[in-house]
Design an enzyme around this catalytic site. Structure first.
Site, short mmCIF file in Angstrom:
data_model
loop_
_atom_site.label_atom_id
_atom_site.label_comp_id
_atom_site.label_asym_id
_atom_site.label_seq_id
_atom_site.Cartn_x
_atom_site.Cartn_y
_atom_site.Cartn_z
N LYS A 255 37.58 -8.66 22.15
CA LYS A 255 37.20 -7.59 23.30
C LYS A 255 36.05 -8.18 24.00
O LYS A 255 35.11 -8.84 23.39
CB LYS A 255 37.29 -6.20 22.91
CG LYS A 255 38.74 -5.82 22.74
CD LYS A 255 38.79 -4.09 22.61
CE LYS A 255 40.33 -3.81 22.60
NZ LYS A 255 40.55 -2.56 22.41
N ARG B 209 44.90 -4.08 15.18
CA ARG B 209 45.27 -4.62 16.57
C ARG B 209 44.96 -5.75 16.80
O ARG B 209 43.78 -5.80 17.24
CB ARG B 209 45.57 -3.53 17.71
CG ARG B 209 46.43 -4.31 18.87
CD ARG B 209 46.61 -2.95 19.99
NE ARG B 209 47.40 -3.35 21.13
CZ ARG B 209 46.90 -4.30 21.85
NH1 ARG B 209 45.46 -4.59 21.84
NH2 ARG B 209 47.64 -4.80 22.87
C1 8Y7 Z 1 44.07 -1.48 22.42
C2 8Y7 Z 1 45.49 -1.00 22.59
C3 8Y7 Z 1 44.80 -2.55 24.00
C4 8Y7 Z 1 43.52 -0.56 21.36
C5 8Y7 Z 1 45.32 0.41 20.73
C6 8Y7 Z 1 43.01 -5.18 24.59
C7 8Y7 Z 1 47.23 -1.50 24.27
C8 8Y7 Z 1 43.48 -4.23 25.50
N1 8Y7 Z 1 43.68 -2.19 23.37
N2 8Y7 Z 1 46.07 -0.14 21.84
N3 8Y7 Z 1 45.77 -1.68 23.85
N4 8Y7 Z 1 44.26 0.34 20.79
N5 8Y7 Z 1 45.95 1.45 20.24
O1 8Y7 Z 1 41.91 -5.87 24.74
O2 8Y7 Z 1 42.11 -0.92 21.05
O3 8Y7 Z 1 43.98 -5.79 23.73
S1 8Y7 Z 1 44.85 -3.47 25.40
#
Ligand code: 8Y7
Length: 262
Positions: free
Chosen positions: A209, A243
């Site tokens: 990020k 994730r």
């Molecule tokens: C997150 C996410 C993204 C997160 C959850 C990225 C879809 C942006 N970030 N879902 N999604 N938590 N639950 O940097 O932090 O991957 S997208």
């Protein structure tokens, strides 16, 4: 949880599975298979980019990106498929296609999303976001970021309960980088343990990020050490699902943690 981005414009792997403007199922499936081999228990598929400033996607386009891939992964691999969506029709179609979980960065706030998710019977991840993706990083403000995120997640759990989604089906996520400054993200990391009620699992996304980019001055392809450090910190503070983009490296880190903790 390994990230498989099916949007053509994701910040970290955008368009990797596109050939001549179309999503290539074979390439996406191969990537999913690789992540499963590296230790992913869940594959998260998203058809709508939620990165800051991303353009919204129409429902039909989102369905066309997500549903065939859910079907292919469920048919070919022994893994839980999570669908990153806020769209009621996509929630319903993804469940019919065999998805095992809904991951909604809008915590089922879109009209119809709560009812659609309840009808699927699937687990849902409720994430906190301040504002909307297009504008959320302009000037995020909180009086008490930890208290406000905790209260929001509690309130969305209550909305789920009222819609018939049992507490046992809920995961909570503070939403790192979603309408948050670096100071907000760091405060949430320090207080992770206090964000979810006992017995409700936390999920966190920190991988690659932009907060890592700013804190360490690293471009997106140089953020693995920062991502691993934050993954370990999050796991030690009780996060149950991470994730991530780099599954093999994160799995090594978690294996070390498990060995030390017995
Ligand atoms: C997150 C996410 C993204 C997160 C959850 C990225 C879809 C942006 N970030 N879902 N999604 N938590 N639950 O940097 O932090 O991957 S997208």
């Amino acid at each position: 949880m390994g990230v498989l981005n099916t949007t053509p414009d994701s910040f970290s792997d955008g368009g990797s599975y596109y050939r001549e403007g179309a999503l290539n199922l074979g390439l996406a499936l191969a990537r999913a298979e690789q992540m499963v081999g590296e230790g992913a228990a869940i594959i998260d598929i998203g058809g709508e980019s939620t990165r800051p400033g991303a353009a919204p996607v129409g429902e039909q386009e989102e369905l066309e990106r997500v549903v065939p891939l859910v079907e292919a992964i469920v048919a070919q691999l022994d893994v839980v498929v999570s669908v990153d969506t806020s769209t009621p029709a996509v929630i319903t179609a993804a469940a019919s296609a065999g998805a095992g979980m809904i991951n909604d960065v809008r915590a089922l706030e879109r009209p119809g999303a709560l009812a659609a998710a309840a009808a699927t019977g699937l687990p849902v991840c409720l994430m906190h976001m301040q504002g909307q993706p297009q504008t959320m990083q302009r000037a995020p403000h909180y009086d008490d970021v930890v208290g406000e995120v905790r209260a929001y997640l509690q309130q969305r759990m209550q909305a789920c309960a009222a819609a018939g989604i049992a507490r046992q089906r809920i995961l909570l996520d503070p939403g790192f980088g979603f309408g948050k400054t670096d100071a907000h993200n760091l405060a949430l990391l320090r207080e992770l343990q206090s964000l979810a009620p006992a017995g409700v699992p936390l999920l966190a996304g920190l991988s690659r990020k932009s907060m890592i980019g700013r804190l360490l001055q690293r471009e997106v392809d140089q953020r693995l050490p920062g991502s691993l450090a934050l993954a370990l910190l999050a796991a030690q503070r009780g996060v149950r699902i991470l994730r991530v983009h780099d599954v093999a490296a994160t799995a090594d880190v978690l294996r070390c943690l498990a060995l030390v903790e017995g």
